[in-house]
Scaffold this active site. Structure first.
Site, mmCIF file in Angstrom:
data_model
loop_
_atom_site.group_PDB
_atom_site.id
_atom_site.type_symbol
_atom_site.label_atom_id
_atom_site.label_comp_id
_atom_site.label_asym_id
_atom_site.label_seq_id
_atom_site.Cartn_x
_atom_site.Cartn_y
_atom_site.Cartn_z
ATOM 1 N N GLY A 66 0.820 -1.200 0.000
ATOM 2 C CA GLY A 66 0.000 0.000 0.000
ATOM 3 C C GLY A 66 0.859 1.256 0.000
ATOM 4 N N LEU A 68 2.563 3.922 1.906
ATOM 5 C CA LEU A 68 3.005 4.011 3.300
ATOM 6 C C LEU A 68 3.072 5.443 3.813
ATOM 7 C CD1 LEU A 68 5.849 1.323 3.233
ATOM 8 C CD2 LEU A 68 3.444 1.049 3.862
ATOM 9 N N GLU A 86 3.119 13.392 -5.949
ATOM 10 C CA GLU A 86 2.612 12.982 -7.267
ATOM 11 C C GLU A 86 3.081 11.578 -7.643
ATOM 12 O OE1 GLU A 86 2.409 14.432 -11.946
ATOM 13 O OE2 GLU A 86 3.391 15.710 -10.460
#
Length: 304
Positions: A66, A68, A86
């Site tokens: 995922g 973090l 980004e």
């Protein structure tokens, strides 16, 4: 960069965020899950290029663990505008996520520019042009002047120092931890003197600093433009560029043409004895061509 160095740099940057009380590293602002479809990318984002290899590695990490570290956004009409993070947003999109953890904070355009510049300076793959752009943004904000006024101010300070301004500059650059403002003005900011076309290619991520610097040293503009195109198409090295830019460039260009014709992968499939023979032949050819060029130059000198 070590964890201690990252923490030290983050603490220094946090001290630059005086106008944004809840954004210091110790404030621990709440984190929300923000839908990716609601996040807009700011047109003035300082980072314009992302390494495909590094991005692919981050995508794999995001799939496994995922996102973090939360991104930073501000509320705007129709959703949120991204201030920092980004690359994490792009990786999350490529990994198939629908939302990312985010810190949502109100911020003016000026504050958003500052925060984006601060995060950009913390990148480990920072190139000289990105560093200069981010530094100019931060200094302009701290001194409350336009970004275009920063370099003229630095040069004026070197000629005729004003104690109050010098103290401000010393303080800002000490917090950034990237040398003094004097060395910045004398050395790092020199990248901005590169021709505009080279700066555009650097900002697009098409041309890295070392080859751009080699091309910028070529004063003959038609030759520089020609070699820039060749560099992009043929991946010329810094040495190749320097050879091609020499006054007597016919012989070096012959050498470069031979090197371009040599396919490294094809040579790599040869046995070790054959590879050694190829290298020996190439060295012999190079010596012959260089010798021919030197004899030609001496003959011209005698005739003149």
């Amino acid at each position: 960069m070590s964890k201690a160095a990252k923490r030290s740099r983050a603490d220094a940057f946090g001290s630059l965020l005086g106008a944004l009380p809840d954004l210091s590293p110790d404030a621990r602002p709440p984190i929300s899950a923000v839908p990716l479809q609601n996040i807009q990318i700011r047109p003035s984002q300082p980072r314009r290029h992302f390494s495909e290899g590094a991005l692919a590695s981050l995508v794999q990490s995001v799939r496994e663990q995922g996102v973090l570290q939360p991104v930073l956004v501000r509320p705007v009409t129709g959703g949120y505008e991204l201030i920092a993070g980004e690359r994490r947003v792009r990786a999350a999109q490529l990994a198939g996520l629908t939302a990312v953890p985010a810190v949502v904070r109100d911020a003016t355009d000026e504050q958003a520019d500052l925060l984006a510049a601060l995060e950009n300076l913390q990148r480990e793959d920072l190139n000289p042009l990105d560093e200069v752009d981010a530094t100019l943004t931060i200094v302009a904000r701290q001194l409350k002047i336009a970004q275009g006024e920063v370099l003229p101010l630095l040069h004026a300070q070197r000629r005729t120092p004003q104690p109050e301004v010098t103290e401000q500059l010393d303080g800002v650059f000490a917090q950034l931890g990237r040398g003094t403002w004097r060395s910045f003005a004398s050395n790092k900011a020199g990248v901005l003197r590169f021709p505009p076309d080279l700066l555009d290619l650097m900002r697009q991520g098409t041309l890295e600093y070392t080859r751009a610097a080699a091309l910028a040293r070529i004063k003959d503009e038609p030759l520089r433009l020609q070699l820039t195109q060749r560099t992009l198409k043929e991946a010329l090295s810094v040495r190749d560029i320097a050879l091609a830019a020499r006054p007597d460039k016919a012989v070096p260009e012959q050498i470069m043409r031979v090197r371009t014709l040599l396919d490294e992968r094809r040579v790599g499939r040869l046995g070790l004895p054959e590879q050694g023979r190829v290298k020996a032949l190439l060295s012999e050819l190079e010596a012959l061509l260089l010798g021919q060029g030197q004899r030609s130059t001496r003959a011209k000198s005698k005739r003149s």
